[in-house]
Design a protein around this motif. Sequence first.
Motif, short mmCIF file in Angstrom:
data_model
loop_
_atom_site.label_atom_id
_atom_site.label_comp_id
_atom_site.label_asym_id
_atom_site.label_seq_id
_atom_site.Cartn_x
_atom_site.Cartn_y
_atom_site.Cartn_z
N CYS A 140 -133.86 -120.05 -83.29
CA CYS A 140 -134.50 -120.88 -84.31
C CYS A 140 -134.95 -122.18 -83.65
O CYS A 140 -134.21 -122.76 -82.86
CB CYS A 140 -133.54 -121.21 -85.45
N LEU A 143 -141.12 -125.70 -85.63
CA LEU A 143 -142.49 -125.36 -85.23
C LEU A 143 -143.10 -126.47 -84.39
O LEU A 143 -143.93 -126.21 -83.51
CB LEU A 143 -143.36 -125.11 -86.46
N MET A 149 -141.21 -123.12 -78.56
CA MET A 149 -142.07 -122.02 -79.04
C MET A 149 -142.60 -121.22 -77.84
O MET A 149 -142.63 -119.99 -77.87
CB MET A 149 -143.21 -122.56 -79.89
N GLN A 159 -141.52 -113.40 -84.07
CA GLN A 159 -141.30 -114.12 -85.32
C GLN A 159 -140.84 -113.20 -86.44
O GLN A 159 -141.42 -112.14 -86.66
CB GLN A 159 -142.57 -114.84 -85.77
N GLN A 160 -139.80 -113.63 -87.15
CA GLN A 160 -139.30 -112.92 -88.32
C GLN A 160 -139.68 -113.66 -89.60
O GLN A 160 -140.03 -113.04 -90.58
CB GLN A 160 -137.77 -112.77 -88.25
N ASN A 161 -139.54 -114.97 -89.56
CA ASN A 161 -139.96 -115.77 -90.72
C ASN A 161 -139.96 -117.24 -90.36
O ASN A 161 -139.64 -117.63 -89.25
CB ASN A 161 -139.09 -115.47 -91.97
N ARG A 162 -140.35 -118.03 -91.35
CA ARG A 162 -140.32 -119.49 -91.26
C ARG A 162 -139.60 -119.99 -92.50
O ARG A 162 -139.62 -119.36 -93.55
CB ARG A 162 -141.74 -120.06 -91.21
N GLN A 170 -139.10 -124.64 -89.80
CA GLN A 170 -138.39 -123.95 -88.72
C GLN A 170 -139.03 -122.57 -88.48
O GLN A 170 -139.55 -121.94 -89.40
CB GLN A 170 -136.92 -123.74 -89.09
N TRP A 171 -138.92 -122.11 -87.26
CA TRP A 171 -139.40 -120.80 -86.85
C TRP A 171 -138.20 -119.97 -86.47
O TRP A 171 -137.32 -120.44 -85.73
CB TRP A 171 -140.33 -120.98 -85.66
N GLY A 173 -137.15 -116.44 -84.65
CA GLY A 173 -137.57 -115.29 -83.86
C GLY A 173 -136.38 -114.41 -83.55
O GLY A 173 -135.24 -114.86 -83.57
#
Length: 177
Positions: A140, A143, A149, A159-162, A170-171, A173
Amino acid sequence: MSFLGPVSWPPAPIRTESLTVRPPRAEDRTGFIELLCSDEVREYLGGPLLRGDVERDLPATPGNLPGIFAIEADGQFVGSVTLDRRDPERPGHLSEGGNEVEVSYTLLPAYWGRGYATEAVGGVLEWAERALPGEPVLLCTQLANAASMRLAARLGFVQQNRFSEFDAEQWLGVYRP
């Protein structure tokens, strides 16, 4: 049994092209204090901690727990990598209930831009593949943290979600061995 399950700890040092990634030692304490108190290091991690509190509370051998690795280059402490279980109460999971393995890392600013973070996290991911076969690993990052990143992309995190946490986007992965 530790938070990582039936993993034997401490592991043998992980040797990469330029680094040794190993369990922390007492002589790493000063470096850990710098990581925790640095404005630059903690920019995307909620800000620096108060030096007096860290010096008082940090044990003689910092991070002397399963899943915490010190990063060493040319005999010098340069940062840390941590594998931990992501708290199910926090946002950002693959499934309801969470508790997935999450990797995080910090490096002292003098060692940024040398590829050490990618090399150290990559070495720990290879170790995790053997120690925790089949378990996905989360990463995590904000962004806004362009360097993290790029690291996630280089290492194959998808990427799974934000989500929003700590007043920032937050990003999340996932790396699947």
